[in-house]
Motif scaffolding. Structure first.
Motif, PDB file in Angstrom:
ATOM      1  N   ASP A 141       0.822  -1.205   0.000  1.00 59.21           N
ATOM      2  CA  ASP A 141       0.000   0.000   0.000  1.00 59.21           C
ATOM      3  C   ASP A 141       0.861   1.262   0.000  1.00 59.21           C
ATOM      4  OD1 ASP A 141      -2.644   1.333   0.276  1.00 59.21           O
ATOM      5  OD2 ASP A 141      -1.818   1.949   2.216  1.00 59.21           O
ATOM      6  N   LEU A 142       1.917   1.274   0.795  1.00 59.43           N
ATOM      7  CA  LEU A 142       2.840   2.406   0.843  1.00 59.43           C
ATOM      8  C   LEU A 142       3.425   2.664  -0.544  1.00 59.43           C
ATOM      9  CD1 LEU A 142       4.683   4.423   2.522  1.00 59.43           C
ATOM     10  CD2 LEU A 142       6.316   2.534   2.567  1.00 59.43           C
ATOM     11  N   LEU A 143       3.867   1.606  -1.197  1.00 63.12           N
ATOM     12  CA  LEU A 143       4.476   1.746  -2.524  1.00 63.12           C
ATOM     13  C   LEU A 143       3.459   2.165  -3.586  1.00 63.12           C
ATOM     14  CD1 LEU A 143       6.838  -1.351  -2.386  1.00 63.12           C
ATOM     15  CD2 LEU A 143       7.502   1.061  -2.242  1.00 63.12           C
ATOM     16  N   ILE A 144       2.231   1.660  -3.491  1.00 62.26           N
ATOM     17  CA  ILE A 144       1.197   2.042  -4.455  1.00 62.26           C
ATOM     18  C   ILE A 144       0.867   3.524  -4.327  1.00 62.26           C
ATOM     19  CG2 ILE A 144      -1.256   1.773  -5.039  1.00 62.26           C
ATOM     20  CD1 ILE A 144      -0.879  -1.251  -4.443  1.00 62.26           C
ATOM     21  N   GLU A 145       0.787   4.019  -3.101  1.00 60.91           N
ATOM     22  CA  GLU A 145       0.534   5.450  -2.892  1.00 60.91           C
ATOM     23  C   GLU A 145       1.651   6.287  -3.537  1.00 60.91           C
ATOM     24  OE1 GLU A 145       0.359   8.745   0.700  1.00 60.91           O
ATOM     25  OE2 GLU A 145       0.451   6.624   1.203  1.00 60.91           O
ATOM     26  N   GLN A 146       2.880   5.866  -3.350  1.00 57.06           N
ATOM     27  CA  GLN A 146       4.004   6.585  -3.936  1.00 57.06           C
ATOM     28  C   GLN A 146       3.984   6.483  -5.456  1.00 57.06           C
ATOM     29  OE1 GLN A 146       7.571   5.273  -1.926  1.00 57.06           O
ATOM     30  NE2 GLN A 146       6.947   6.256  -0.016  1.00 57.06           N
ATOM     31  N   LEU A 147       3.605   5.340  -5.966  1.00 59.73           N
ATOM     32  CA  LEU A 147       3.514   5.140  -7.413  1.00 59.73           C
ATOM     33  C   LEU A 147       2.541   6.143  -8.032  1.00 59.73           C
ATOM     34  CD1 LEU A 147       4.313   3.303  -9.836  1.00 59.73           C
ATOM     35  CD2 LEU A 147       2.344   1.888  -9.241  1.00 59.73           C
ATOM     36  N   ARG A 148       1.389   6.329  -7.394  1.00 60.64           N
ATOM     37  CA  ARG A 148       0.404   7.285  -7.913  1.00 60.64           C
ATOM     38  C   ARG A 148       0.992   8.697  -7.980  1.00 60.64           C
ATOM     39  NH1 ARG A 148      -3.393   4.251  -4.884  1.00 60.64           N
ATOM     40  NH2 ARG A 148      -3.075   5.624  -3.106  1.00 60.64           N
ATOM     41  N   ASP A 149       1.645   9.118  -6.912  1.00 62.18           N
ATOM     42  CA  ASP A 149       2.222  10.472  -6.894  1.00 62.18           C
ATOM     43  C   ASP A 149       3.331  10.621  -7.924  1.00 62.18           C
ATOM     44  OD1 ASP A 149       0.481  11.225  -4.883  1.00 62.18           O
ATOM     45  OD2 ASP A 149       1.962  11.081  -3.278  1.00 62.18           O
ATOM     46  N   LEU A 150       4.197   9.634  -8.029  1.00 63.98           N
ATOM     47  CA  LEU A 150       5.294   9.701  -8.999  1.00 63.98           C
ATOM     48  C   LEU A 150       4.770   9.709 -10.430  1.00 63.98           C
ATOM     49  CD1 LEU A 150       7.750   7.285  -7.192  1.00 63.98           C
ATOM     50  CD2 LEU A 150       8.087   9.757  -7.510  1.00 63.98           C
TER      51      LEU A 150
END
Length: 187
Positions: A141-150
């Protein structure tokens, strides 16, 4: 690359061997985010030309969010029982990519190079999401959130590189220098 020892403890419900895999995965994500933060600041300081102020100001929120992402990854590493190595020496020693290669350049040239940088970062995050998804939903979940922002940040960059007809100037670029050349003048 350094070998990550199995932690003595981790978060409840996760095996220490699985935590070790996540710690190893997150170490490279931390290095990538620290590197991206510095690269974005480098561009912020070295961008010139008629699009200077637009790019200069567009990058500040990206820099701030990428720093927050690095902090989140470092804290997750610690929660899993690992050590968040945030030193420059560790980053340089363990990274799997070359240093950003564009100096003082036109805004569009830097954006062309950043498009290539973001593509590399995003591909690595997607790979990390797949691995984390098999082990731990919280890390995933942490990585998916960052993926969206990036992905949004790359979209902002690409908006400067796209024609009205939808053609992306950097579509064929595979290196920063290719991206900079496709984006604009790098004299």
């Amino acid at each position: 690359m350094a070998t990550v020892p199995t932690p003595k403890y981790t978060v409840p419900g996760l095996r220490t061997e699985d935590a070790r895999k996540l710690i190893d995965l997150l170490r490279l994500r931390l290095h990538a985010l620290n590197d991206l933060h510095l690269t974005l600041k480098h561009v912020h300081w070295n961008v010139v030309g008629p699009h200077f102020i637009a790019v200069h100001e567009m990058l500040d929120p990206q820099v701030d969010r990428v720093r927050d992402m690095a902090d989140d990854v470092a804290e997750r590493l610690a929660a899993l029982g690992g050590v968040a190595q945030g030193t420059p020496g560790s980053l340089v020693k363990e990274r799997t990519w070359d240093d950003y290669s564009i100096g003082r350049a036109d805004a569009i040239a830097h954006l062309g190079a950043l498009d290539v940088v973001y593509t590399g970062v995003l591909e690595a995050v997607r790979d990390a999401v797949k691995v984390a998804g098999e082990i731990d939903p919280a890390t995933e979940d942490l990585l998916i959130e960052q993926l969206r922002d990036l992905e949004q940040f790359q979209w902002f960059v690409r908006a400067h590189l796209e024609s009205a007809g939808g053609t992306l100037a950097t579509a064929e670029a595979t290196t920063e220098k290719d991206g900079a050349s496709a984006g604009g003048d790098v004299s």
